[in-house]
Design an enzyme around this catalytic site. Structure first.
Site, mmCIF file in Angstrom:
data_model
loop_
_atom_site.group_PDB
_atom_site.id
_atom_site.type_symbol
_atom_site.label_atom_id
_atom_site.label_comp_id
_atom_site.label_asym_id
_atom_site.label_seq_id
_atom_site.Cartn_x
_atom_site.Cartn_y
_atom_site.Cartn_z
ATOM 1 N N ASN A 7 -14.364 -65.745 2.210
ATOM 2 C CA ASN A 7 -14.266 -64.961 0.973
ATOM 3 C C ASN A 7 -14.560 -65.911 -0.182
ATOM 4 O OD1 ASN A 7 -13.498 -63.470 -1.254
ATOM 5 N ND2 ASN A 7 -11.300 -63.587 -0.810
ATOM 6 N N LYS A 9 -14.847 -65.235 -3.325
ATOM 7 C CA LYS A 9 -14.237 -64.871 -4.618
ATOM 8 C C LYS A 9 -15.304 -64.959 -5.722
ATOM 9 C CE LYS A 9 -9.934 -66.387 -2.671
ATOM 10 N NZ LYS A 9 -8.562 -66.796 -2.869
ATOM 11 N N HIS A 91 -7.488 -57.048 -1.420
ATOM 12 C CA HIS A 91 -7.198 -58.486 -1.431
ATOM 13 C C HIS A 91 -6.049 -58.760 -2.405
ATOM 14 C CE1 HIS A 91 -7.567 -62.746 -2.383
ATOM 15 N NE2 HIS A 91 -8.008 -62.851 -1.140
ATOM 16 N N GLU A 93 -5.638 -60.813 -4.709
ATOM 17 C CA GLU A 93 -5.993 -60.946 -6.138
ATOM 18 C C GLU A 93 -6.282 -59.585 -6.757
ATOM 19 O OE1 GLU A 93 -8.861 -63.957 -5.241
ATOM 20 O OE2 GLU A 93 -7.161 -65.207 -4.668
ATOM 21 N N GLU A 161 -2.370 -62.095 4.661
ATOM 22 C CA GLU A 161 -2.504 -63.230 3.750
ATOM 23 C C GLU A 161 -1.262 -63.314 2.870
ATOM 24 O OE1 GLU A 161 -6.895 -64.293 3.017
ATOM 25 O OE2 GLU A 161 -6.423 -62.609 1.725
ATOM 26 N N GLY A 167 -4.768 -70.149 -1.886
ATOM 27 C CA GLY A 167 -5.232 -71.092 -2.893
ATOM 28 C C GLY A 167 -4.210 -72.142 -3.282
ATOM 29 N N SER A 207 -5.032 -70.712 2.606
ATOM 30 C CA SER A 207 -5.179 -72.166 2.742
ATOM 31 C C SER A 207 -5.605 -72.604 4.142
ATOM 32 C CB SER A 207 -3.894 -72.874 2.302
ATOM 33 O OG SER A 207 -3.651 -72.619 0.921
HETATM 34 P P1 PGA Z 1 -7.725 -69.685 0.314
HETATM 35 O O1 PGA Z 1 -7.989 -68.115 0.058
HETATM 36 O O2 PGA Z 1 -8.272 -70.000 1.679
HETATM 37 O O3 PGA Z 1 -8.484 -70.391 -0.786
HETATM 38 O O4 PGA Z 1 -6.258 -69.885 0.254
HETATM 39 C C1 PGA Z 1 -7.837 -67.148 1.074
HETATM 40 C C2 PGA Z 1 -8.159 -65.772 0.556
HETATM 41 O O5 PGA Z 1 -7.783 -65.459 -0.580
HETATM 42 O O6 PGA Z 1 -8.792 -64.947 1.241
#
Ligand code: PGA
Length: 245
Positions: A7, A9, A91, A93, A161, A167, A207
């Site tokens: 992903n 983003k 997601h 976010e 998640e 992140g 992560s």
């Molecule tokens: P990250 O993001 O691997 O940077 O923690 C995962 C995601 O939001 O799908």
């Protein structure tokens, strides 16, 4: 077989997308693994032109309506037209930064299914919810909201998640991931049956890096990973995919 999904983003415009695929060396990744990339919507055309056949594409978000006066939004059919086969739905976010509700997430999942996009429904608890011992309650509420849509999907995926792991560099332990996945798996089997409909692949996200991908992918009930930051680097993406057995 594992699903390795990236992903991106709000990273990588069209030129950087082409450069990513030029640098991507997937020859060593065992054939049984499924590789997915979710670029920003503006880069989907570039990705469709530059990707190797094995890497399939998805869109990071769609609107639930088929068309209309929704400035800045993108429909399922538009995403399909430029090569997306999968859609991230709900997601973290989208839920926490843009205020998407369980109800809207369900509408989007339904729209994806109706158009033949494979929904990858994302869910997970916040740190406060985990500390309050509410992980199962929260993820089951989020899952229940989309079950009617998943019941009629020919294919779908779920990405667990935990919000606190996205992140942050802090990932769930394989045990915590397995425990949440087992909770989701039980509800899926109850609602959709133990057959293929209930065997929705469960991805872990938050992560995931080359250094922890092996243990997370080997964990019980973990069928794949959804990778944010580390998927922006072609070598790291390949290293994560190569960690799957
Ligand atoms: P990250 O993001 O691997 O940077 O923690 C995962 C995601 O939001 O799908």
């Amino acid at each position: 077989m594992a699903v390795i999904a990236g992903n991106w983003k709000m990273h990588r415009g069209p030129a950087e997308t082409r450069a990513f695929f030029e640098a991507l060396r997937i020859e060593g990744v065992p054939e049984q693994h499924e590789l997915l990339v979710f670029p920003p919507v503006i880069s989907l055309v570039a990705a469709a032109g530059a990707r190797p056949a094995r890497v399939r594409l998805g869109v990071q978000n769609i609107h639930w309506e088929d068309e209309g006066a929704f400035t800045g939004e993108v429909s399922a059919s538009m995403a399909l037209e430029v090569g997306a086969e999968f859609a991230l739905i709900g997601h973290s976010e989208r839920r926490h930064v843009f205020g998407e509700t369980d109800e809207q997430v369900a509408w989007k999942a339904g729209t994806a299914v109706r158009h033949g996009l494979v929904p990858v429904v994302c869910l997970g608890e916040t740190l406060a919810e985990r500390r309050a011992g509410r992980v199962d309650e929260v993820i089951l509420r989020q899952l229940d909201a989309v079950l009617p849509e998943l019941a009629v999907a020919s294919r779908s995926m779920i990405a667990y998640e935990p919000v606190w792991a996205i992140g942050t560099g802090e990932h769930a332990t394989p045990r915590d991931a397995s425990s949440a996945h087992a909770t989701l798996r039980r509800r899926l089997a109850e609602a959709l049956g133990a057959g293929p409909a209930g065997r929705v692949p469960l991805l872990y996200g938050g992560s995931v890096k080359p250094t922890n991908a092996g243990e997370l992918l080997a964990a019980e009930e973990v069928d794949g990973v959804l990778v944010g930051g580390a998927s922006l680097d072609p070598a790291e993406f390949v290293a994560i995919a190569s960690a799957a057995s």
